[in-house]
Design a protein around this motif. Structure first.
Motif, PDB file in Angstrom:
ATOM      1  N   ASP A 132       0.833  -1.398   0.089  1.00 51.81           N
ATOM      2  CA  ASP A 132      -0.108   0.030   0.006  1.00 51.81           C
ATOM      3  C   ASP A 132       0.928   1.112  -0.012  1.00 51.81           C
ATOM      4  OD1 ASP A 132      -2.270  -1.720  -0.149  1.00 51.81           O
ATOM      5  OD2 ASP A 132      -2.594  -1.443   2.225  1.00 51.81           O
ATOM      6  N   ARG A 133       1.760   1.222   0.741  1.00 54.78           N
ATOM      7  CA  ARG A 133       2.908   2.385   0.968  1.00 54.78           C
ATOM      8  C   ARG A 133       3.545   2.658  -0.414  1.00 54.78           C
ATOM      9  NH1 ARG A 133       8.362   2.102   3.115  1.00 54.78           N
ATOM     10  NH2 ARG A 133       9.058   4.132   2.793  1.00 54.78           N
ATOM     11  N   ILE A 134       3.998   1.579  -1.034  1.00 53.19           N
ATOM     12  CA  ILE A 134       4.737   1.503  -2.422  1.00 53.19           C
ATOM     13  C   ILE A 134       3.702   2.354  -3.313  1.00 53.19           C
ATOM     14  CG2 ILE A 134       5.392   0.127  -4.123  1.00 53.19           C
ATOM     15  CD1 ILE A 134       6.551  -1.565  -2.134  1.00 53.19           C
ATOM     16  N   LEU A 135       2.469   1.913  -3.493  1.00 49.62           N
ATOM     17  CA  LEU A 135       1.527   2.024  -4.756  1.00 49.62           C
ATOM     18  C   LEU A 135       1.016   3.544  -4.270  1.00 49.62           C
ATOM     19  CD1 LEU A 135       0.102  -1.410  -5.557  1.00 49.62           C
ATOM     20  CD2 LEU A 135       2.049  -0.053  -6.409  1.00 49.62           C
ATOM     21  N   SER A 136       1.111   4.038  -3.050  1.00 49.14           N
ATOM     22  CA  SER A 136       0.397   5.196  -2.866  1.00 49.14           C
ATOM     23  C   SER A 136       1.037   6.567  -3.229  1.00 49.14           C
ATOM     24  CB  SER A 136       0.366   5.331  -1.418  1.00 49.14           C
ATOM     25  OG  SER A 136       1.460   5.595  -0.537  1.00 49.14           O
ATOM     26  N   GLY A 137       2.516   6.408  -3.801  1.00 48.53           N
ATOM     27  CA  GLY A 137       3.178   7.512  -4.036  1.00 48.53           C
ATOM     28  C   GLY A 137       4.428   7.097  -5.392  1.00 48.53           C
ATOM     29  N   PRO A 138       4.998   8.084  -5.730  1.00 47.41           N
ATOM     30  CA  PRO A 138       6.093   7.652  -6.740  1.00 47.41           C
ATOM     31  C   PRO A 138       7.233   6.538  -5.979  1.00 47.41           C
ATOM     32  CG  PRO A 138       6.435   9.883  -6.046  1.00 47.41           C
ATOM     33  CD  PRO A 138       5.199   9.276  -5.302  1.00 47.41           C
ATOM     34  N   TYR A 139       7.632   5.748  -6.811  1.00 52.23           N
ATOM     35  CA  TYR A 139       8.672   4.793  -6.680  1.00 52.23           C
ATOM     36  C   TYR A 139       9.516   4.808  -7.764  1.00 52.23           C
ATOM     37  CZ  TYR A 139       5.504   1.463  -8.858  1.00 52.23           C
ATOM     38  OH  TYR A 139       4.768   1.080 -10.028  1.00 52.23           O
ATOM     39  N   VAL A 140      10.732   3.993  -7.569  1.00 51.23           N
ATOM     40  CA  VAL A 140      11.544   3.447  -8.498  1.00 51.23           C
ATOM     41  C   VAL A 140      11.868   2.040  -8.549  1.00 51.23           C
ATOM     42  CG1 VAL A 140      12.596   5.755  -9.145  1.00 51.23           C
ATOM     43  CG2 VAL A 140      13.730   4.316  -7.599  1.00 51.23           C
ATOM     44  N   THR A 141      11.937   1.387  -9.346  1.00 48.98           N
ATOM     45  CA  THR A 141      12.713  -0.210  -9.076  1.00 48.98           C
ATOM     46  C   THR A 141      13.941  -0.159  -9.422  1.00 48.98           C
ATOM     47  OG1 THR A 141      11.936  -0.597 -11.497  1.00 48.98           O
ATOM     48  CG2 THR A 141      10.311  -1.001  -9.721  1.00 48.98           C
ATOM     49  N   VAL A 142      14.549  -0.857  -8.531  1.00 53.27           N
ATOM     50  CA  VAL A 142      16.297  -0.950  -8.909  1.00 53.27           C
ATOM     51  C   VAL A 142      16.583  -2.450  -9.143  1.00 53.27           C
ATOM     52  CG1 VAL A 142      18.467  -1.018  -7.536  1.00 53.27           C
ATOM     53  CG2 VAL A 142      16.471   0.391  -6.881  1.00 53.27           C
ATOM     54  N   GLY A 143      17.073  -2.866 -10.340  1.00 50.60           N
ATOM     55  CA  GLY A 143      17.053  -4.169 -10.769  1.00 50.60           C
ATOM     56  C   GLY A 143      16.659  -4.236 -12.162  1.00 50.60           C
ATOM     57  N   GLN A 144      16.165  -5.466 -12.443  1.00 50.24           N
ATOM     58  CA  GLN A 144      15.626  -6.090 -13.871  1.00 50.24           C
ATOM     59  C   GLN A 144      14.428  -5.947 -13.952  1.00 50.24           C
ATOM     60  OE1 GLN A 144      17.909  -9.303 -15.097  1.00 50.24           O
ATOM     61  NE2 GLN A 144      19.964  -8.448 -14.563  1.00 50.24           N
ATOM     62  N   TRP A 145      13.500  -6.213 -12.872  1.00 47.19           N
ATOM     63  CA  TRP A 145      11.979  -6.309 -12.845  1.00 47.19           C
ATOM     64  C   TRP A 145      11.448  -4.948 -12.528  1.00 47.19           C
ATOM     65  CZ3 TRP A 145      11.197 -11.522 -10.182  1.00 47.19           C
ATOM     66  CH2 TRP A 145      11.391 -12.638 -10.886  1.00 47.19           C
ATOM     67  N   THR A 146       9.854  -4.881 -13.225  1.00 45.14           N
ATOM     68  CA  THR A 146       9.330  -3.793 -12.897  1.00 45.14           C
ATOM     69  C   THR A 146       8.522  -4.106 -11.678  1.00 45.14           C
ATOM     70  OG1 THR A 146       7.307  -4.717 -14.049  1.00 45.14           O
ATOM     71  CG2 THR A 146       8.949  -3.427 -15.500  1.00 45.14           C
ATOM     72  N   CYS A 147       8.015  -3.112 -11.105  1.00 43.79           N
ATOM     73  CA  CYS A 147       7.119  -3.199  -9.944  1.00 43.79           C
ATOM     74  C   CYS A 147       6.006  -4.574 -10.184  1.00 43.79           C
ATOM     75  CB  CYS A 147       6.561  -2.164  -9.571  1.00 43.79           C
ATOM     76  SG  CYS A 147       5.320  -2.305  -7.944  1.00 43.79           S
ATOM     77  N   GLY A 148       5.778  -4.410 -11.115  1.00 46.09           N
ATOM     78  CA  GLY A 148       4.335  -5.307 -11.661  1.00 46.09           C
ATOM     79  C   GLY A 148       4.958  -6.830 -11.415  1.00 46.09           C
ATOM     80  N   GLN A 149       6.189  -6.903 -12.110  1.00 46.66           N
ATOM     81  CA  GLN A 149       6.467  -8.120 -12.345  1.00 46.66           C
ATOM     82  C   GLN A 149       7.043  -8.740 -11.059  1.00 46.66           C
ATOM     83  OE1 GLN A 149       9.944  -6.844 -15.122  1.00 46.66           O
ATOM     84  NE2 GLN A 149       9.273  -8.625 -16.310  1.00 46.66           N
ATOM     85  N   ILE A 150       7.772  -7.719 -10.109  1.00 43.47           N
ATOM     86  CA  ILE A 150       7.929  -8.352  -8.567  1.00 43.47           C
ATOM     87  C   ILE A 150       6.828  -8.792  -7.828  1.00 43.47           C
ATOM     88  CG2 ILE A 150       8.983  -7.350  -6.178  1.00 43.47           C
ATOM     89  CD1 ILE A 150      10.843  -5.385  -8.135  1.00 43.47           C
ATOM     90  N   LEU A 151       5.713  -7.873  -7.758  1.00 43.89           N
ATOM     91  CA  LEU A 151       4.541  -8.213  -7.111  1.00 43.89           C
ATOM     92  C   LEU A 151       4.000  -9.807  -7.985  1.00 43.89           C
ATOM     93  CD1 LEU A 151       2.874  -4.829  -6.950  1.00 43.89           C
ATOM     94  CD2 LEU A 151       4.478  -6.084  -5.291  1.00 43.89           C
ATOM     95  N   GLU A 152       3.831 -10.080  -9.082  1.00 41.36           N
ATOM     96  CA  GLU A 152       3.230 -10.934  -9.491  1.00 41.36           C
ATOM     97  C   GLU A 152       4.320 -12.538  -9.506  1.00 41.36           C
ATOM     98  OE1 GLU A 152       0.820 -13.367 -11.583  1.00 41.36           O
ATOM     99  OE2 GLU A 152       0.481 -11.475 -10.867  1.00 41.36           O
TER     100      GLU A 152
END
Length: 158
Positions: free
Chosen positions: A25-45
């Motif tokens: 919830d905290r991550i998705l409530s504001g801007p974020y960046v991903t570090v590494g090779q996967w997107t946020c959606g890929q990590i969560l999935e």
């Protein structure tokens, strides 16, 4: 972007499953960046697919030697200590790899539903490396795995 200007992974430590949900919830409530090779959606999935395997079963297992002679000696450390990045799934573990175009909201919903299964179902499947685990051990494994992957999503701002 060079590695010198890339944000670092964050330190994440969860005690209970609701900590994971609160972090999402905290991550998705504001801007974020991903570090590494996967997107946020890929990590969560990926996390959702993995949690589902605790209930539905994995399609692979570690070599017999590793399960029999290594896992019993490292199980406690795996369940209680931070996991290290860089593990490569075996070829038959590709079902846990997310598709490149994972939608963040869809993946977040999937992960929330997967974690909710702990409230109504007992994880009965064998872990591919650690073997049979109790419900509490499955929760601990889920906490550690989510800590690792969610550390690659860095919220921005205050």
């Amino acid at each position: 972007m060079t590695t010198a200007t890339q944000p670092a992974r964050r330190t994440v430590r969860f005690s209970v499953l609701t900590d994971i949900l609160n972090d999402i919830d905290r991550i998705l409530s504001g801007p974020y960046v991903t570090v590494g090779q996967w997107t946020c959606g890929q990590i969560l999935e990926h996390l959702a697919l993995t949690v589902d395997c605790a209930f539905d079963g994995f399609k692979f297992k570690a070599p017999w030697l590793a399960r029999t002679f290594i896992a019993p000696f490292v199980k406690n450390k795996v369940l209680t200590s931070a996991l290290q990045p860089g593990f490569k799934l075996p070829q038959d573990g590709n079902s846990l790899l997310p598709k490149p175009d994972c939608d963040v909201e869809t993946a977040a919903t999937h992960l929330r539903k997967s974690i909710a299964r702990f409230q109504s179902e007992l994880p009965m499947q064998r872990h591919p490396f650690l073997g049979y685990m109790t419900r509490e051990e499955w929760v601990m494994a889920t906490l550690r795995h989510c800590e690792l992957h969610l550390s690659f999503i860095v919220p921005q701002g205050a």
